[in-house]
Scaffold this motif. Structure first.
Motif, PDB file in Angstrom:
ATOM      1  N   SER A   1     -34.672 -24.574 -14.100  1.00 29.10           N
ATOM      2  CA  SER A   1     -35.736 -23.565 -14.050  1.00 29.10           C
ATOM      3  C   SER A   1     -35.142 -22.184 -13.803  1.00 29.10           C
ATOM      4  O   SER A   1     -33.971 -22.048 -13.428  1.00 29.10           O
ATOM      5  N   ARG A   2     -35.976 -21.182 -13.993  1.00 28.92           N
ATOM      6  CA  ARG A   2     -35.560 -19.799 -13.746  1.00 28.92           C
ATOM      7  C   ARG A   2     -35.238 -19.589 -12.272  1.00 28.92           C
ATOM      8  O   ARG A   2     -34.266 -18.901 -11.936  1.00 28.92           O
ATOM      9  N   VAL A   3     -36.020 -20.200 -11.379  1.00 31.69           N
ATOM     10  CA  VAL A   3     -35.775 -20.061  -9.942  1.00 31.69           C
ATOM     11  C   VAL A   3     -34.413 -20.650  -9.576  1.00 31.69           C
ATOM     12  O   VAL A   3     -33.634 -20.044  -8.815  1.00 31.69           O
TER      13      VAL A   3
ATOM     14  N   LYS B   1     -28.582 -19.850  -8.190  1.00 32.69           N
ATOM     15  CA  LYS B   1     -27.165 -19.996  -8.536  1.00 32.69           C
ATOM     16  C   LYS B   1     -26.479 -18.642  -8.670  1.00 32.69           C
ATOM     17  O   LYS B   1     -25.340 -18.458  -8.234  1.00 32.69           O
ATOM     18  N   LEU B   2     -27.176 -17.692  -9.282  1.00 32.08           N
ATOM     19  CA  LEU B   2     -26.599 -16.358  -9.447  1.00 32.08           C
ATOM     20  C   LEU B   2     -26.405 -15.671  -8.100  1.00 32.08           C
ATOM     21  O   LEU B   2     -25.393 -14.997  -7.871  1.00 32.08           O
ATOM     22  N   LEU B   3     -27.352 -15.850  -7.187  1.00 31.23           N
ATOM     23  CA  LEU B   3     -27.226 -15.277  -5.852  1.00 31.23           C
ATOM     24  C   LEU B   3     -26.087 -15.918  -5.081  1.00 31.23           C
ATOM     25  O   LEU B   3     -25.336 -15.246  -4.367  1.00 31.23           O
TER      26      LEU B   3
ATOM     27  N   GLN C   1     -23.458 -17.224  -6.443  1.00 21.16           N
ATOM     28  CA  GLN C   1     -22.228 -16.726  -7.065  1.00 21.16           C
ATOM     29  C   GLN C   1     -21.875 -15.347  -6.530  1.00 21.16           C
ATOM     30  O   GLN C   1     -20.720 -15.060  -6.214  1.00 21.16           O
ATOM     31  N   LYS C   2     -22.896 -14.479  -6.388  1.00 25.38           N
ATOM     32  CA  LYS C   2     -22.673 -13.128  -5.874  1.00 25.38           C
ATOM     33  C   LYS C   2     -22.188 -13.166  -4.438  1.00 25.38           C
ATOM     34  O   LYS C   2     -21.250 -12.457  -4.062  1.00 25.38           O
ATOM     35  N   ALA C   3     -22.808 -14.043  -3.613  1.00 25.89           N
ATOM     36  CA  ALA C   3     -22.397 -14.163  -2.212  1.00 25.89           C
ATOM     37  C   ALA C   3     -20.965 -14.658  -2.107  1.00 25.89           C
ATOM     38  O   ALA C   3     -20.174 -14.180  -1.288  1.00 25.89           O
ATOM     39  N   GLY C   4     -20.604 -15.602  -2.989  1.00 26.59           N
ATOM     40  CA  GLY C   4     -19.242 -16.129  -2.980  1.00 26.59           C
ATOM     41  C   GLY C   4     -18.227 -15.078  -3.361  1.00 26.59           C
ATOM     42  O   GLY C   4     -17.154 -14.981  -2.768  1.00 26.59           O
ATOM     43  N   ALA C   5     -18.579 -14.249  -4.350  1.00 28.50           N
ATOM     44  CA  ALA C   5     -17.668 -13.188  -4.770  1.00 28.50           C
ATOM     45  C   ALA C   5     -17.475 -12.159  -3.669  1.00 28.50           C
ATOM     46  O   ALA C   5     -16.364 -11.667  -3.439  1.00 28.50           O
TER      47      ALA C   5
END
Length: 298
Positions: free
Chosen positions: A274-276, A281-283, A285-289
């Motif tokens: 889903s979009r949620v 997942k994108l958030l 990924q950003k936190a991990g970076a």
């Protein structure tokens, strides 16, 4: 079998057919271009390859994206378009170009003579001079960017990279020496391969360009490991931005069912349902970076 016995065994090779010099030259040029397809100076290699096959005095390579000219360069041949003139073209006058207008009309890949393209009644011509524009009916396109070399004859190679991108490889001859179909005789045997190499190079190049311009596209590209197609990336970018599928379909000029198919394939590649879930997942990924960046600083 001992190594001494191997010396008497000759390597089996197929008999070499006698091939015309022009065909061998085309093959050699194509092989060098393949090796250069992943190089940052691919434009230079492409120009050199074409110059071995077709005589021309000047070359310009442009990348169009939607309504914009995003890259333009001129090769240093016997003639060259000066950087300030290219800057004027990129900033103002490219919008009058028959090629750009054809790009906006979803032109197909192939070879085009500018004198024929410019006569297309569906295309517009500037009728009045402007700051960087000179009206000159003796030119093929009916005008000149200020400082542009005069009386050039132009042949264009159009490379349709995606729905949004077209590459123009413009070859010019000075002194009103025109191009004709016979000029393509040396290129014709390798035309399909040449187009495929160029499309592969610019497909990769435009994806990197889009990712650098748009942080959402960059994040999607990283999350998908480069597996998403250009159309899947665009559909995902708009969905994440909150655009409805019907609106995406209208913007991309495709059916809502096509948008749904791109969404399903992208979800499968990204391993989300889903979009949620994709946003989470994108958030993550950003936190991990950001965590990695902080560790490097400490």
């Amino acid at each position: 079998m001992s190594s001494s016995n191997l010396k008497s065994v000759s390597r089996l090779t197929a008999p070499l057919p006698v091939r015309p010099l022009a065909a061998r030259r085309s093959d050699d040029a194509l092989a060098r271009l393949i090796l250069a397809s992943d190089q940052p100076d691919f434009d230079r290699h492409l120009t050199q390859t074409l110059q071995e096959l077709i005589s021309f005095d000047l070359a310009m390579i442009s990348l169009y994206q939607d309504k914009e000219l995003v890259e333009v360069s001129s090769a240093a041949l016997p003639e060259r378009i000066e950087s300030e003139v290219l800057h004027s073209y990129a900033g103002h006058t490219y919008q009058h170009s028959p090629f750009f207008q054809m790009h906006r009309r979803k032109m197909s890949s192939g070879f085009y003579l500018m004198e024929k393209m410019a006569r297309n009644p569906a295309l517009s011509r500037p009728s009045t001079a402007a700051e960087m524009l000179e009206i000159d009916q003796q030119e093929e396109v009916g005008y000149l960017t200020a400082g542009w070399p005069k009386r050039l004859k132009e042949m264009d190679i159009a490379i349709r990279v995606s729905e949004r991108h077209t590459v123009q490889v413009a070859l010019y001859r000075t002194g009103n020496r025109g191009f004709s179909a016979s000029d393509l005789s040396a290129v014709e045997p390798i035309q399909s391969s040449l187009m495929a190499i160029c499309q592969r190079h610019w497909h990769s190049r435009t994806r990197h360009l889009q990712a650098s311009q748009d942080p959402i596209l960059a994040a999607l590209h990283r999350l998908g490991g480069g597996s998403l197609s250009a159309r899947e990336l665009e559909v995902m970018r708009q969905l994440i931005s909150g655009v409805a599928e019907k609106e995406i379909a209208a913007a991309l000029e495709v059916s809502a069912e096509t948008v749904k198919t791109h969404r399903k394939r992208a979800y499968q590649k990204l391993d989300v349902a889903s979009r949620v879930e994709l946003l989470v997942k994108l958030l993550d990924q950003k936190a991990g970076a950001e965590t990695v960046s902080l560790r490097r600083l400490t």
